[in-house]
Design an enzyme around this catalytic site. Sequence first.
Site, short mmCIF file in Angstrom:
data_model
loop_
_atom_site.label_atom_id
_atom_site.label_comp_id
_atom_site.label_asym_id
_atom_site.label_seq_id
_atom_site.Cartn_x
_atom_site.Cartn_y
_atom_site.Cartn_z
N ASP A 1 0.50 6.64 -0.63
CA ASP A 1 0.27 5.57 0.36
C ASP A 1 -1.16 5.59 0.88
O ASP A 1 -1.38 5.96 2.03
CB ASP A 1 1.28 5.80 1.52
CG ASP A 1 1.35 4.67 2.52
OD1 ASP A 1 0.76 3.62 2.27
OD2 ASP A 1 1.99 4.86 3.57
N GLU B 1 -4.77 -1.08 6.25
CA GLU B 1 -3.44 -1.64 5.98
C GLU B 1 -2.43 -1.17 7.01
O GLU B 1 -1.56 -1.93 7.46
CB GLU B 1 -2.98 -1.24 4.56
CG GLU B 1 -1.69 -1.92 4.10
CD GLU B 1 -0.41 -1.12 4.38
OE1 GLU B 1 0.69 -1.67 4.23
OE2 GLU B 1 -0.53 0.07 4.78
N GLU B 2 -2.54 0.10 7.38
CA GLU B 2 -1.52 0.71 8.24
C GLU B 2 -1.62 0.24 9.69
O GLU B 2 -2.71 -0.02 10.19
CB GLU B 2 -1.69 2.24 8.24
CG GLU B 2 -1.58 2.89 6.87
CD GLU B 2 -0.14 2.98 6.36
OE1 GLU B 2 0.78 2.43 7.02
OE2 GLU B 2 0.05 3.59 5.30
N ASP C 1 1.24 -0.17 -4.44
CA ASP C 1 1.45 0.54 -3.18
C ASP C 1 2.64 1.49 -3.32
O ASP C 1 3.60 1.19 -4.04
CB ASP C 1 1.70 -0.48 -2.05
CG ASP C 1 1.42 0.10 -0.66
OD1 ASP C 1 1.07 1.30 -0.55
OD2 ASP C 1 1.58 -0.64 0.33
N HIS D 1 5.75 7.90 4.84
CA HIS D 1 5.27 8.06 6.23
C HIS D 1 5.66 9.39 6.85
O HIS D 1 5.83 9.49 8.07
CB HIS D 1 5.71 6.87 7.11
CG HIS D 1 4.88 5.64 6.85
ND1 HIS D 1 4.98 4.49 7.60
CD2 HIS D 1 3.91 5.39 5.93
CE1 HIS D 1 4.12 3.59 7.15
NE2 HIS D 1 3.47 4.11 6.13
ZN LIG Z 1 1.95 3.32 4.76
#
Ligand SMILES: [Zn+2]
Length: 360
Positions: A142, A186-187, A233, A322
Amino acid sequence: MRLSHALFFGPLLLPLTHAYTPLSTHLLQSLPAPAQSDYDPHTGALLAPLLIPRVPGTDGQAKAQQHFVSFFRAHLPQWDVLWQNSTSTTPATGDRQIPFANLILRREPPWMKKRPGAGGYLTLVAHYDSKIAPEGFVGATDSAAPCAVLMDVARAVEGYLGRMWAKGEGEGGGGEGVQILLLDGEEAFVSWTDTDSLYGARALAAEWEATPYPAMSTYANPLRQISLFVLLDLLGAANPEIPSYFQSTHWAYQRMSSIEGRLRQMGLLESKAGARPFLPESGKMATDFNGGGFVGDDHVPFMGRGAPVLHLIPTPFPAVWHTMQDDGEHLDIATVKDWARIVTAFTLEWMDVQKTEPEG
Ligand SMILES: [Zn+2]
Ligand SMILES: *[C@@H]1O[C@H](CO)[C@@H](O)[C@H](O)[C@H]1NC(C)=O
């Protein structure tokens, strides 16, 4: 990114007409093999430097940027290195303006360069930022591994593209190039909302749409030049299952799925024999696309403006998603290398290099 159960009403896309020759068996066999020395989590030249926290506004972000730029300058001087930068506040960082820097790496035929707005780009995309929490999170799937894969793909396709264009193939036409977008921000910094996520992608899509080419250009602006937006992703865990998310690009999914099947049959993939295909939904019927399973991600600001999207993200997400376990030790390196080979072959087929390569 996050899973959304809401129906997504995407723009109606015109069917793309893109004729190309499938790669020969000989060409598939000629692909450079992804190397352990690039992907070892501790020493791999491409991957290891990215397995650090890469939070926007921190040192790790700058280190990741330097890694990309020095790789392209050293190994791929034919590729243009461009930045698209913006700043934003975030709900975690108060009044401070956090920098978001998207990196755009472009390779196109020489005649396309002389006529901005004349050709399109196959657009390969991953995000390089990592999540601010938990502290020390490195986001191996990620998306450190997808970024390393795209660096490898660029190097692997360069020789074929260079040979094809040196022969003048396509000269006089508008042209088709390849661009890699390594996106920042992105996060979410706190929790995923429309404004706390996709900082880089939102800024880039808006800027491109607002940057018109001269009136007689084939494409109105850089956003329209995206012939296909291929977003990688959460890749790098073993046994990924990538659904076909969009009916409008199912034909491109089928091309990639067919390439995966051929490579597997030829023994050119390293992930466990008998593994399920990464792309198992080639036979999905038109009536089965109902908008369910949509995953919010970097494609959203581009898709909302009409870009065709192939989203390569597994459902379900990797079990380590995550968490601190999304690290180098939990990657399946054979799977990471297989992604590099699949995306390389897909890119070469898209670029139609078979026309100028010997049949063998
Ligand atoms: Zn992520
Ligand atoms: C954009 O940000 C990058 C990374 O910080 C920096 O190297 C580059 O010079 C910036 N470019 C522009 C045009 O500001």
